[in-house]
Design an enzyme around this catalytic site. Structure first.
Site, PDB file in Angstrom:
ATOM      1  N   ASP A   1       6.245   2.194   6.840  1.00  0.00           N
ATOM      2  CA  ASP A   1       5.182   1.437   6.610  1.00  0.00           C
ATOM      3  C   ASP A   1       4.439   2.341   5.431  1.00  0.00           C
ATOM      4  OD1 ASP A   1       2.850   0.042   6.837  1.00  0.00           O
ATOM      5  OD2 ASP A   1       2.272   1.088   8.635  1.00  0.00           O
TER       6      ASP A   1
ATOM      7  N   HIS B   1       0.850  -1.146  -0.112  1.00  0.00           N
ATOM      8  CA  HIS B   1      -0.064   0.049   0.007  1.00  0.00           C
ATOM      9  C   HIS B   1       0.778   1.229   0.102  1.00  0.00           C
ATOM     10  CE1 HIS B   1       0.695   0.959   4.208  1.00  0.00           C
ATOM     11  NE2 HIS B   1       0.956   0.077   4.638  1.00  0.00           N
TER      12      HIS B   1
ATOM     13  N   ASP C   1      -0.754   4.281   0.964  1.00  0.00           N
ATOM     14  CA  ASP C   1      -1.456   5.310   1.751  1.00  0.00           C
ATOM     15  C   ASP C   1      -0.629   5.343   3.201  1.00  0.00           C
ATOM     16  OD1 ASP C   1      -2.760   2.673   2.160  1.00  0.00           O
ATOM     17  OD2 ASP C   1      -4.117   3.617   3.392  1.00  0.00           O
TER      18      ASP C   1
ATOM     19  N   GLU D   1      -4.866   0.943   2.727  1.00  0.00           N
ATOM     20  CA  GLU D   1      -4.701  -0.174   3.786  1.00  0.00           C
ATOM     21  C   GLU D   1      -4.718   0.290   5.354  1.00  0.00           C
ATOM     22  OE1 GLU D   1      -2.361  -2.798   6.501  1.00  0.00           O
ATOM     23  OE2 GLU D   1      -2.231  -0.453   6.039  1.00  0.00           O
ATOM     24  N   GLU D   2      -4.376   1.647   5.176  1.00  0.00           N
ATOM     25  CA  GLU D   2      -4.477   2.293   6.787  1.00  0.00           C
ATOM     26  C   GLU D   2      -5.915   2.632   7.070  1.00  0.00           C
ATOM     27  OE1 GLU D   2      -2.069   1.940   8.676  1.00  0.00           O
ATOM     28  OE2 GLU D   2       0.048   1.919   7.463  1.00  0.00           O
TER      29      GLU D   2
ATOM     30  N   HIS E   1       4.419   4.641  12.209  1.00  0.00           N
ATOM     31  CA  HIS E   1       3.415   5.437  12.426  1.00  0.00           C
ATOM     32  C   HIS E   1       3.812   6.455  13.604  1.00  0.00           C
ATOM     33  CE1 HIS E   1      -0.055   2.591  11.330  1.00  0.00           C
ATOM     34  NE2 HIS E   1       0.582   2.606  10.493  1.00  0.00           N
TER      35      HIS E   1
END
Length: 379
Positions: free
Chosen positions: A101, A68, A70, A134-135, A352
């Protein structure tokens, strides 16, 4: 050769906070089409997704990558050492939202795929399924790609998800499964009244306390050969009652369950509702239960796919990865319904977080691992 570090930097500079595409998929499509990939945008529900295939879709050997572009929000920009979408390299690390990520993972497998099909065209097909959701809720991301693939007879025989998988050092861990995830919201209703006259009211608080104690003290299981014990966490209890002389009419609570392959979301949902009904019968309250199952548990048993990935990781890093099912959910929970799937990627320590960063050398190393996996798969 396609430089995965430069590609990571350009992706990080795309402000693709879910559900914004931010230019990331446009950038990847341009790169992949230049290498002969047939690309299709599979956008749905306001979410951008990209499907790319090199080779005949009818081929019996098709290796797939999933990832991903995003990212989660940056939080307070002033807390960052460097601009969160600047891709600044300092002391061997690239800083920016999504560096870990998972834009570095996407860059590594895209660069590996481009160079591999260009230099040694395989007897088979290579697929990249990349989502921009995805997030977030993940309702229109990888699921949209898989739905479109089913409608158009596209396939992957096996798939590798490039999420960060190692806790501390490169090559430490790969994922061969994931626990399921379920969230339940409880609203217990009684009758409001004066706290000096509790017999004239029906206090929902004791009922909620009993319910949360019953749920949190229950041992769901002792674990399985490939999974840790399932867990239930009470994450909030909210009443919002500022008055000390009022018994409230309602109180709310939320629990999250991470469950292994001894359970299903439906089975756990039934148990939660049964426990709620039992407490209502004891206290005379009424409980509304809302449940969302984010994903079922799954396992790709150790075998050819995990062996293929482990062999490549060991050859490039000197480390034999542990086969694990720990951590949260990923889009592998959707891919497992299509084909065998495992996950391998970078160290995830800073994902994150403020000052999210990736070691630059590891991006090159990850590309090398993915390249070796492709070469060995099609050998």
């Amino acid at each position: 050769m396609t430089d995965p570090v430069d590609l990571t930097a350009r992706l990080v500079q795309c402000p693709s906070v879910t559900p914004e595409e931010g230019g990331a998929l446009v950038l990847l499509q341009e790169l992949l089409e230049g290498a002969g990939f047939a690309c299709t945008r599979v956008d749905r529900g306001g979410v951008s997704n990209l499907f790319a295939r090199w080779g005949d879709k009818r081929h019996s050997r098709t290796f797939g990558f999933n990832g991903h572009t995003d990212v989660v929000p940056i939080g307070n920009a002033d807390d960052w050492q460097f601009p969160p979408f600047g891709a600044r390299i300092e002391d061997g690390f690239m800083y920016g939202r999504g560096t870990t990520d998972m834009k570095s993972g996407v860059a590594a497998f895209a660069a590996a795929a481009v160079d591999f099909v260009t230099e040694t065209p395989p007897d088979g097909a290579v697929v990249l399924a990349i989502t921009g959701d995805e997030e977030g809720d993940a309702d229109h991301g990888t699921t949209a790609l898989l739905d479109w693939m089913a409608e158009t007879d596209e396939q992957m025989n096996v798939c590798l998800v490039g999420e960060p998988t190692s806790p501390d050092h490169m090559g430490q861990m790969m994922k061969i499964g994931r626990r399921g995830s379920l969230t339940a919201w409880f609203t217990v209703t009684g009758k409001q009244g004066h706290s000096a006259y509790p017999h004239r009211a029906l206090n929902p608080m004791p009922a909620m306390a009993r319910l949360m104690d019953c749920l949190s003290s229950h041992v769901l299981d002792e674990g399985t050969p490939h999974f840790d014990p399932s867990t239930l966490a009470v994450v909030t209890i909210d009443t919002g009652n500022a008055a000390t002389n009022v018994i409230p009419a309602q109180t709310r609570a939320t629990v999250n369950i991470r469950f292994n392959d001894l359970h299903t979301g439906a089975g756990l949902s039934d148990w939660l509702r049964q426990e709620s009904a039992s407490v209502d019968a004891e206290f005379g309250t009424t409980t509304e239960v809302k449940i969302k199952i984010s994903g079922e548990s799954f396992l790709t048993p150790p075998g050819p796919l995990s062996d293929l990935v482990a062999k490549a990781v060991e050859a490039e890093t000197g480390v034999t990865p542990e086969l694990s099912t720990t951590g949260g959910t990923s889009d592998a929970r959707f891919v497992k319904d299509h084909c065998p799937v495992v996950e391998f990627g970078l160290v995830g320590k800073t994902m994150h977080a403020v000052d999210e960063r990736v070691e630059v050398a590891q991006i090159h190393q990850l590309k090398g691992i993915y390249t070796r996996i492709l070469r060995d798969y099609f050998a």
